[in-house]
Structures are given as structure tokens and as C-alpha cells.
Scaffold this motif. Structure first.
Motif, PDB file in Angstrom:
ATOM      1  N   LYS A 117       0.830  -1.209   0.000  1.00  0.00           N
ATOM      2  CA  LYS A 117       0.000   0.000   0.000  1.00  0.00           C
ATOM      3  C   LYS A 117       0.864   1.259   0.000  1.00  0.00           C
ATOM      4  O   LYS A 117       0.468   2.304  -0.508  1.00  0.00           O
ATOM      5  N   CYS A 118       2.051   1.151   0.604  1.00  0.00           N
ATOM      6  CA  CYS A 118       2.924   2.325   0.719  1.00  0.00           C
ATOM      7  C   CYS A 118       4.373   1.869   0.598  1.00  0.00           C
ATOM      8  O   CYS A 118       4.737   0.795   1.100  1.00  0.00           O
ATOM      9  N   GLN A 119       5.195   2.672  -0.072  1.00  0.00           N
ATOM     10  CA  GLN A 119       6.616   2.373  -0.218  1.00  0.00           C
ATOM     11  C   GLN A 119       7.435   3.604   0.149  1.00  0.00           C
ATOM     12  O   GLN A 119       7.014   4.734  -0.099  1.00  0.00           O
ATOM     13  N   SER A 120       8.611   3.369   0.721  1.00  0.00           N
ATOM     14  CA  SER A 120       9.466   4.481   1.113  1.00  0.00           C
ATOM     15  C   SER A 120      10.925   4.084   0.946  1.00  0.00           C
ATOM     16  O   SER A 120      11.279   2.907   1.036  1.00  0.00           O
ATOM     17  N   LEU A 121      11.749   5.082   0.704  1.00  0.00           N
ATOM     18  CA  LEU A 121      13.192   4.887   0.642  1.00  0.00           C
ATOM     19  C   LEU A 121      13.848   5.827   1.642  1.00  0.00           C
ATOM     20  O   LEU A 121      13.702   7.046   1.547  1.00  0.00           O
ATOM     21  N   VAL A 122      14.536   5.241   2.611  1.00  0.00           N
ATOM     22  CA  VAL A 122      15.285   6.011   3.602  1.00  0.00           C
ATOM     23  C   VAL A 122      16.776   5.805   3.319  1.00  0.00           C
ATOM     24  O   VAL A 122      17.228   4.670   3.193  1.00  0.00           O
ATOM     25  N   VAL A 123      17.518   6.898   3.197  1.00  0.00           N
ATOM     26  CA  VAL A 123      18.958   6.815   2.945  1.00  0.00           C
ATOM     27  C   VAL A 123      19.700   7.392   4.142  1.00  0.00           C
ATOM     28  O   VAL A 123      19.413   8.497   4.594  1.00  0.00           O
ATOM     29  N   ILE A 124      20.648   6.610   4.655  1.00  0.00           N
ATOM     30  CA  ILE A 124      21.488   7.068   5.757  1.00  0.00           C
ATOM     31  C   ILE A 124      22.905   7.237   5.220  1.00  0.00           C
ATOM     32  O   ILE A 124      23.531   6.271   4.781  1.00  0.00           O
ATOM     33  N   ALA A 125      23.393   8.465   5.219  1.00  0.00           N
ATOM     34  CA  ALA A 125      24.747   8.767   4.743  1.00  0.00           C
ATOM     35  C   ALA A 125      25.698   8.843   5.932  1.00  0.00           C
ATOM     36  O   ALA A 125      25.342   9.335   7.005  1.00  0.00           O
ATOM     37  N   PHE A 126      26.920   8.341   5.718  1.00  0.00           N
ATOM     38  CA  PHE A 126      27.944   8.321   6.765  1.00  0.00           C
ATOM     39  C   PHE A 126      29.177   9.080   6.266  1.00  0.00           C
ATOM     40  O   PHE A 126      30.172   8.455   5.868  1.00  0.00           O
ATOM     41  N   PRO A 127      29.149  10.412   6.274  1.00  0.00           N
ATOM     42  CA  PRO A 127      30.262  11.200   5.717  1.00  0.00           C
ATOM     43  C   PRO A 127      31.592  10.951   6.418  1.00  0.00           C
ATOM     44  O   PRO A 127      32.643  11.005   5.780  1.00  0.00           O
ATOM     45  N   GLU A 128      31.562  10.713   7.714  1.00  0.00           N
ATOM     46  CA  GLU A 128      32.818  10.565   8.462  1.00  0.00           C
ATOM     47  C   GLU A 128      32.878   9.269   9.271  1.00  0.00           C
ATOM     48  O   GLU A 128      33.888   8.990   9.906  1.00  0.00           O
ATOM     49  N   ALA A 129      31.836   8.482   9.252  1.00  0.00           N
ATOM     50  CA  ALA A 129      31.792   7.290  10.106  1.00  0.00           C
ATOM     51  C   ALA A 129      32.654   6.163   9.547  1.00  0.00           C
ATOM     52  O   ALA A 129      32.910   6.077   8.347  1.00  0.00           O
ATOM     53  N   SER A 130      33.095   5.303  10.439  1.00  0.00           N
ATOM     54  CA  SER A 130      33.856   4.111  10.043  1.00  0.00           C
ATOM     55  C   SER A 130      32.890   2.962   9.797  1.00  0.00           C
ATOM     56  O   SER A 130      31.696   3.046  10.110  1.00  0.00           O
ATOM     57  N   LEU A 131      33.412   1.856   9.236  1.00  0.00           N
ATOM     58  CA  LEU A 131      32.571   0.690   9.012  1.00  0.00           C
ATOM     59  C   LEU A 131      32.026   0.130  10.318  1.00  0.00           C
ATOM     60  O   LEU A 131      30.960  -0.489  10.340  1.00  0.00           O
ATOM     61  N   ILE A 132      32.754   0.348  11.404  1.00  0.00           N
ATOM     62  CA  ILE A 132      32.276  -0.113  12.709  1.00  0.00           C
ATOM     63  C   ILE A 132      30.977   0.602  13.077  1.00  0.00           C
ATOM     64  O   ILE A 132      30.020  -0.015  13.568  1.00  0.00           O
ATOM     65  N   ASP A 133      30.915   1.906  12.789  1.00  0.00           N
ATOM     66  CA  ASP A 133      29.696   2.673  13.071  1.00  0.00           C
ATOM     67  C   ASP A 133      28.538   2.209  12.185  1.00  0.00           C
ATOM     68  O   ASP A 133      27.398   2.080  12.648  1.00  0.00           O
ATOM     69  N   ILE A 134      28.846   1.963  10.918  1.00  0.00           N
ATOM     70  CA  ILE A 134      27.810   1.511   9.987  1.00  0.00           C
ATOM     71  C   ILE A 134      27.307   0.134  10.405  1.00  0.00           C
ATOM     72  O   ILE A 134      26.094  -0.125  10.423  1.00  0.00           O
ATOM     73  N   ARG A 135      28.238  -0.738  10.771  1.00  0.00           N
ATOM     74  CA  ARG A 135      27.867  -2.092  11.208  1.00  0.00           C
ATOM     75  C   ARG A 135      26.969  -2.023  12.446  1.00  0.00           C
ATOM     76  O   ARG A 135      25.982  -2.756  12.557  1.00  0.00           O
ATOM     77  N   SER A 136      27.320  -1.137  13.372  1.00  0.00           N
ATOM     78  CA  SER A 136      26.546  -1.008  14.600  1.00  0.00           C
ATOM     79  C   SER A 136      25.112  -0.595  14.312  1.00  0.00           C
ATOM     80  O   SER A 136      24.154  -1.162  14.858  1.00  0.00           O
ATOM     81  N   LEU A 137      24.948   0.400  13.437  1.00  0.00           N
ATOM     82  CA  LEU A 137      23.610   0.874  13.113  1.00  0.00           C
ATOM     83  C   LEU A 137      22.820  -0.188  12.347  1.00  0.00           C
ATOM     84  O   LEU A 137      21.634  -0.416  12.616  1.00  0.00           O
ATOM     85  N   ALA A 138      23.482  -0.860  11.407  1.00  0.00           N
ATOM     86  CA  ALA A 138      22.811  -1.913  10.634  1.00  0.00           C
ATOM     87  C   ALA A 138      22.360  -3.042  11.551  1.00  0.00           C
ATOM     88  O   ALA A 138      21.254  -3.595  11.390  1.00  0.00           O
ATOM     89  N   THR A 139      23.195  -3.386  12.518  1.00  0.00           N
ATOM     90  CA  THR A 139      22.848  -4.444  13.459  1.00  0.00           C
ATOM     91  C   THR A 139      21.641  -4.046  14.303  1.00  0.00           C
ATOM     92  O   THR A 139      20.759  -4.873  14.576  1.00  0.00           O
ATOM     93  N   GLN A 140      21.596  -2.774  14.718  1.00  0.00           N
ATOM     94  CA  GLN A 140      20.435  -2.290  15.474  1.00  0.00           C
ATOM     95  C   GLN A 140      19.152  -2.459  14.672  1.00  0.00           C
ATOM     96  O   GLN A 140      18.120  -2.871  15.215  1.00  0.00           O
ATOM     97  N   ILE A 141      19.223  -2.135  13.391  1.00  0.00           N
ATOM     98  CA  ILE A 141      18.032  -2.254  12.538  1.00  0.00           C
ATOM     99  C   ILE A 141      17.614  -3.709  12.392  1.00  0.00           C
ATOM    100  O   ILE A 141      16.437  -4.058  12.529  1.00  0.00           O
ATOM    101  N   LEU A 142      18.588  -4.590  12.132  1.00  0.00           N
ATOM    102  CA  LEU A 142      18.281  -6.007  11.938  1.00  0.00           C
ATOM    103  C   LEU A 142      17.767  -6.659  13.213  1.00  0.00           C
ATOM    104  O   LEU A 142      16.956  -7.596  13.155  1.00  0.00           O
ATOM    105  N   ASP A 143      18.241  -6.190  14.361  1.00  0.00           N
ATOM    106  CA  ASP A 143      17.829  -6.781  15.642  1.00  0.00           C
ATOM    107  C   ASP A 143      16.544  -6.168  16.192  1.00  0.00           C
ATOM    108  O   ASP A 143      16.034  -6.624  17.215  1.00  0.00           O
ATOM    109  N   SER A 144      16.030  -5.132  15.537  1.00  0.00           N
ATOM    110  CA  SER A 144      14.832  -4.448  16.015  1.00  0.00           C
ATOM    111  C   SER A 144      13.577  -5.103  15.434  1.00  0.00           C
ATOM    112  O   SER A 144      13.643  -6.093  14.716  1.00  0.00           O
ATOM    113  N   MET A 145      12.437  -4.490  15.731  1.00  0.00           N
ATOM    114  CA  MET A 145      11.167  -4.971  15.186  1.00  0.00           C
ATOM    115  C   MET A 145      10.901  -4.412  13.790  1.00  0.00           C
ATOM    116  O   MET A 145       9.861  -4.691  13.200  1.00  0.00           O
TER     117      MET A 145
END
Length: 440
Positions: free
Chosen positions: A209-237
Motif C-alpha cells: 500500500k505504501c513504499q518508502s526509501l530512507v537513505v542514511i549517509a555516513f560522511p565521516e563514520a567508520s565501518l564499525i559505526d555503519i555495522r553497529s547501526l545496521a545491526t540495530q536495525i536487523l535486531d529491532s522490530m
């Protein structure tokens, strides 16, 4: 001489407009001396029966989008084109199933299903051109594999024509089939080396019924920061249908950000989508910039991403040398693959565009440049994938380039099973010879 005899024999079996002689060898190979365009299942069987009885080899093609994927042979004797064998055989909206002929384009099917509020939940490359048979034969899937799975999750039945002309049916036309071996999975991803797919039955999903695209840019973050955020999303509801990491070079092209970016697709009822958008914004950190794209930006993003790489159907000799890689690793290791791919530009004179699915681990890397630099980059990526206990497959390259490298990588330990199945189903090695792993 062989081509003349073939042409004469096949013209006796089919109408004049269904048989054509090859004028010029195609730079991607996987062609035929004579091309035949069957329009029915019986005609497909007739071509294979004739070829099998006379010792001819057959190359199978739909629209040709994957013509540069696998294969070490310039031309088989016969090119069996399914481009005229298309159409919807049966659609049962109440059961949410559809049966289509293999030459039907993905877009043609989706356009039909959309009028019933339904869709096939796959997102292959070049959707306007790619055929259902080609998509299933190559087991093609895109970023939304995270939420919707692959061809093996949507194919519930097939009609197949074996090399000797036998017509075989596997699976069924309902979602719940009887218990037993799922023969469909044997042919999905086999690159047409076992049989010609005639009809394919697929299970469907409702259009979101509805579609969305969310983009998260990491101008200065390391892969560790990206991994942490991705893990939070995957482990959430949260239930994203894609969680795709893009290299800075690709991010610049698609969303105007010179940084690693996560592209998150949300598809559900409107209230759920908006709830998830807000939840993702709440997960952001000082190193991350979260943006919700407009409907126009969302459509443009996916349109461009699905056309990354090379379309074998429109490839012409003289195009810049490009290789496209499919890299498979454990889900979060996609981060390391995308980073390693992007850093190849520090060692080789190449242009890189890369993205990888966090959650399913499949990555796509496009490498353009000189042949030596591309070969070196592929070797480096294979070393990286090996360290991560993954694999690299070259899904596009010109024939002369494919002949210089092992497109599929080393033979797996279970290769003897592939050989056994091939020798049983196609003992004369007639179908798509040397198109698959280990030269099968």
C-alpha cells in the motif's frame, strides 16, 4: 557446411521467419550458427529432439540480458531463442499464483499483475528486458532479497523440456504441494545446462500500500559505526525489505552523497511505513545523516540501481571493458566487501561501483578499465572473499575476457554431484555447453 545443412533441415521443420543464419559472431559469445525462434512447447521439443538425434549443440537465450554471464564458447550449432515464446498461461488471483511462458519479460508480467493489486516479489536487473526464464535460470535477485527472498522462494512449479525432447513437469500450481523432493530447485540457477524451461509457476504477493526509501549517509563514520547501526536495525522490530550499503562512488551517482550510504526500502501499509521511518530516524547518530526520499527520488533511485552493470542484450563491440561481479559472503561481511571493492581504485586504474546487501550478504561490483587492471582487481576480490569464506562469480564480461579467467572460481567439493546430474539428464552435453561451474 554444417550451418547450411542445419539451416536447410530447420527450415523444413519450421516456417521461414522462425529460422535465421548468424551473420556476425557476437562479442559476448553464447550464440549459434543458426537461430531458431519457437512459438510453442512442441516446437521447443522438436528443436531439441532434432539436435539430440543429430549430435548438435544448443545454446539457450531469452532476451539476452545475461549473454555475458558464463560460457566459453563463441557459438553452439543452434541458438534456441525464446524471445517469441511468451505470454501468461494462467493467473489465479484468488490463489495468488501465475503460470507464464519462459520468454515473458519481467515488466510484462508485473504490469499484468498490477491490475489485480499483485506482484512477483523479485527485483532483477534490467526488468524491462529480462525474461522470467532467464531470471530463474540465473537465480537473479536484487537488494529486496532481504525481505522477499530469491527465485527459490517464489517458484512452485515448472514445465521443462529435456535435451532429448521429453517434456517433464515438476512442482504444482498451488502454493502447498505434496511432500517430496523439490525438483524445481535443481533447475533454478543451473544456467540452462539441464533443460529448457518452458512454463514457470510462481507464487505472488499483494502490492504494498505504501513504499518508502530512507537513505542514511555516513560522511565521516567508520565501518564499525555503519555495522553497529545496521545491526540495530536487523535486531529491532523493523522490517526493511532491503538494507543496501553503497560505495561512495555509487552513492554520489544515485543520491548525491560522496560517502558510504545505507539504502533502506520499506514496504507495508502507510501507518507501518511511517512508524518505521521515524524509528530509523531515532537510531541515527552524529556520524549519520538520515533522509527520507520523495516518491520521485525513490522511483529514480531504483530505476538507476537496477540498470547498474551491463545489459547483454544491448552490448556492442567497442563498449568500454567492464566486468560485473557477484560476491556472496555472510550477511554483515557485505560491509567489508563493499569497502574492499571501493579501495581497489587505490591499487588499480579502474572505476568501481559497488553495493552489498546487509542481511543476505550478496554484493554486486562493477569494474571498468583496462584488462590487466580488471584482472588484478578480480584476483584481489577473490582473495578477500576467500578470507571471508565466500565466493566471487563474474556475471558479465566479453567472451575473450571470460576465456582468460575462471568465471565461476574453483570447483566446489560437491562438483561430482553436478557432473552426475548433468551426465544423467544431458549425457551428450548438448545444452549450454561450458556455461556453468567447472565447464559443465
Amino acid at each position: 557446411m554444417i550451418a547450411e545443412r542445419l539451416f536447410s533441415d530447420l527450415q523444413a521443420l519450421f516456417s521461414t521467419e522462425q529460422v535465421q543464419e548468424t551473420a556476425v559472431a557476437h562479442p559476448l559469445g553464447n550464440g549459434g550458427e543458426v537461430t531458431v525462434y519457437p512459438t510453442s512447447e512442441a516446437e521447443i521439443a522438436a528443436v531439441l529432439t532434432y539436435a539430440n538425434q543429430n549430435g548438435y549443440t544448443v545454446s539457450i537465450m531469452g532476451a539476452g540480458t545475461k549473454r555475458g554471464f558464463g560460457g566459453l564458447v563463441q557459438s553452439a550449432d543452434i541458438l534456441l531463442s525464446l524471445s517469441r515464446y511468451k505470454g501468461i498461461v494462467e493467473h489465479v488471483p484468488g490463489d495468488m499464483t501465475v503460470t507464464v511462458k519462459a520468454g515473458t519479460s519481467f515488466k510484462e508480467l508485473q504490469d499484468h499483475l498490477a491490475t489485480y493489486g499483485q506482484q512477483l516479489s523479485l527485483d532483477p536487473s534490467w526488468p524491462e528486458t529480462a525474461t522470467i526464464g532467464g531470471i530463474v535460470a540465473a537465480n537473479d535477485s536484487g537488494p529486496k532479497r532481504l525481505g522477499y527472498g530469491s527465485c527459490r522462494d517464489v517458484v512452485i512449479g515448472m514445465t521443462l523440456v529435456y535435451a532429448d525432447g521429453q517434456i517433464i513437469r515438476s512442482g504444482g500450481k498451488v502454493v502447498k504441494n505434496v511432500a517430496g523432493y523439490d525438483m524445481n530447485k535443481l533447475f533454478i540457477g543451473s544456467m540452462g545446462t539441464l533443460a529448457v524451461m518452458s512454463e514457470i509457476t510462481l507464487k505472488l504477493r499483494p502490492l504494498p500500500k505504501c513504499q518508502s526509501l530512507v537513505v542514511i549517509a555516513f560522511p565521516e563514520a567508520s565501518l564499525i559505526d555503519i555495522r553497529s547501526l545496521a545491526t540495530q536495525i536487523l535486531d529491532s522490530m523493523l522490517e526493511p525489505v532491503s538494507l543496501q550499503l553503497m560505495s561512495p562512488s555509487l552513492s554520489r551517482e544515485l543520491v548525491g552523497e560522496e560517502a558510504y550510504c545505507l539504502a533502506i526500502a520499506l514496504e507495508d501499509v502507510e501507518s507501518s511505513v511511517h512508524y518505521q521511518e521515524k524509528a530509523i530516524q531515532g537510531l541515527g547518530s552524529s556520524q549519520a545523516v538520515v533522509s527520507i526520499k520523495s516518491e520521485e527520488e525513490r522511483i529514480r533511485f531504483w530505476h538507476q540501481l537496477y540498470r547498474m552493470g551491463v545489459n547483454g542484450a544491448s552490448f556492442i563491440d567497442g563498449d568500454s571493458l567492464t566486468a560485473v561481479l557477484k560476491v556472496g559472503v555472510k550477511n554483515l561481511d557485505a560491509l567489508k566487501v563493499v569497502e574492499s571493492a571501493y579501495l581497489l581504485t587505490n591499487r588499480y586504474d579502474v572505476r568501481i561501483r559497488a553495493h552489498g546487501g546487509i542481511g543476505h550478504g550478496l554484493c554486486q561490483i562493477e569494474i571498468s578499465g583496462g584488462s590487466k587492471d580488471i584482472l588484478g582487481a578480480i584476483v584481489d576480490m577473490r582473495k578477500q572473499a576467500h578470507e571471508l569464506k565466500g565466493y566471487v562469480v563474474v556475471t558479465h564480461a566479453p567472451l575473450v575476457f571470460r576465456q582468460q579467467l575462471n568465471v565461476w572460481g574453483e570447483k566446489p567439493s560437491h562438483f561430482f554431484l553436478y557432473e552426475g546430474i548433468k551426465s544423467r539428464i544431458d549425457p551428450n552435453k548438448m545444452l549450454n555447453h561450458k556455461r556453468f561451474v567447472g565447464g559443465i
